[in-house]
Design a protein around this motif. Sequence first.
Motif, short mmCIF file in Angstrom:
data_model
loop_
_atom_site.label_atom_id
_atom_site.label_comp_id
_atom_site.label_asym_id
_atom_site.label_seq_id
_atom_site.Cartn_x
_atom_site.Cartn_y
_atom_site.Cartn_z
N SER A 1 0.87 -1.14 0.05
CA SER A 1 0.13 -0.01 0.00
C SER A 1 0.88 1.19 -0.08
O SER A 1 1.54 1.65 1.06
N THR B 1 -10.17 3.31 -5.66
CA THR B 1 -10.20 2.60 -4.37
C THR B 1 -11.46 2.55 -3.60
O THR B 1 -11.93 1.59 -3.32
N ASN C 1 -13.99 -0.75 -3.15
CA ASN C 1 -14.45 -1.03 -1.79
C ASN C 1 -15.84 -1.15 -2.00
O ASN C 1 -16.54 -2.13 -1.20
N VAL D 1 -9.62 -2.32 0.96
CA VAL D 1 -8.08 -2.34 0.59
C VAL D 1 -7.88 -0.48 0.51
O VAL D 1 -8.98 0.11 0.49
N SER D 2 -6.77 -0.26 0.85
CA SER D 2 -6.62 1.25 0.77
C SER D 2 -5.75 1.75 -0.44
O SER D 2 -5.84 2.72 -0.69
N ALA E 1 -5.99 0.23 -4.14
CA ALA E 1 -6.35 -0.88 -5.04
C ALA E 1 -5.47 -0.98 -6.30
O ALA E 1 -5.71 -2.05 -7.12
N ARG F 1 2.39 -6.58 -5.86
CA ARG F 1 1.33 -7.75 -5.37
C ARG F 1 2.19 -9.04 -5.19
O ARG F 1 3.10 -9.43 -5.85
N ILE G 1 -8.73 -7.34 -8.34
CA ILE G 1 -9.09 -7.08 -6.80
C ILE G 1 -10.60 -7.37 -6.83
O ILE G 1 -11.31 -7.96 -5.85
N ILE H 1 -7.32 -10.60 1.26
CA ILE H 1 -6.40 -9.64 0.78
C ILE H 1 -5.86 -8.97 2.26
O ILE H 1 -6.43 -8.37 2.86
N GLU H 2 -4.48 -8.87 2.13
CA GLU H 2 -3.86 -8.14 3.19
C GLU H 2 -3.01 -6.93 2.59
O GLU H 2 -2.54 -7.24 1.41
N GLU H 3 -2.59 -6.00 3.48
CA GLU H 3 -1.91 -4.83 2.74
C GLU H 3 -0.54 -4.80 3.69
O GLU H 3 -0.56 -5.00 4.97
#
Length: 329
Positions: free
Chosen positions: A70, A94, A98, A105-106, A108, A113, A137, A147-149
């Motif tokens: 991110s 983003t 969402n 996510v913050s 996108a 990745r 996404i 999904i993690e950031e």
Amino acid sequence: MYNPDIKIARERGATVVTPDEPGYGYAYRYAFRQDTERVHNDADTTYGFEMIPQLLEPVQNGDADICMGSRLEGEIRDGSMPLLHKYVGNPLLTRFLNTFYGAGVSDAHSGFRVFTKDALETLELETTGMEFASEMIMEAGANDLTIEEVPIIYHEREGEETLDSFSDGWRHVRFMLVNAPDYLFSYPALLLVSVGAVLMSLSIARLSIGGVNFGIQTMVGGSLLAIVGYQVWTLALFSSIAANPINKPEGVLVGMIREQFQLEHGASIGILMAAVGVLYLGSVFGQWLLAGEAALLSATATLLASTVVVLGLQTVFGSFFMSMLADST
């Protein structure tokens, strides 16, 4: 064209492949077919490869199917991202993702990745342009992937930027809307029909609110809104049959009609609606012939009957069109 970076990469043991067709998304999809490793990183010096272990960790531990770097939660170095992208483009796109797809996510559109091979095989990625970043996404959200950031540092780019802010931004928005029929069709249709019905009801009741009189003028406006809203709603039905959107329509009525629709049912309802409206209009016309304009019934009721006729005819012809679409899929 010769690129010295390719020579350096190969000298250090990297496998370099050249896509046989242009396009940001196509380049990644082409590369994914060449190898089993799943690290996605734009090689324009904006993303630091030294952060790969931090992004790999949650994926290797089984805590995430996809881990993204991110930029907006990390550090954006001076001169590395245009202000329009930083404060408008990326946050807005983003937010759309969402809202439409529950991505959570913050950032996108980060080009950094890491994901599992199983996750990639689950995603039905098809786009070839910059909207590929959104598609990944969107598909992840539709398939309930985790999904993690990880906050990252975004560095200044080396070389010429190929992103066109407005055309590529529009491609993202268009792709998101086309694949979310509820947001494109169903919700606007519900709003239009609701406002139209309220205006028509107030007009028929001849109410006055706050000094505003509801009569034939507002009845005309309500009728138009209801007709347009109904037409837009039928587009949600058509798209759910003719297309295969990522975020399929979830409305109870749309789902029920899509699964149980029969031409005869829709056509019968439409004919009944049109017949009721025509009978009323016929009685009004008959009284006009016998007694003249003074015998006309309520103008708002007449307009309501006309609206019912139009909606009935739309239902009849829309039912035939839906049947044609169903037969062709």
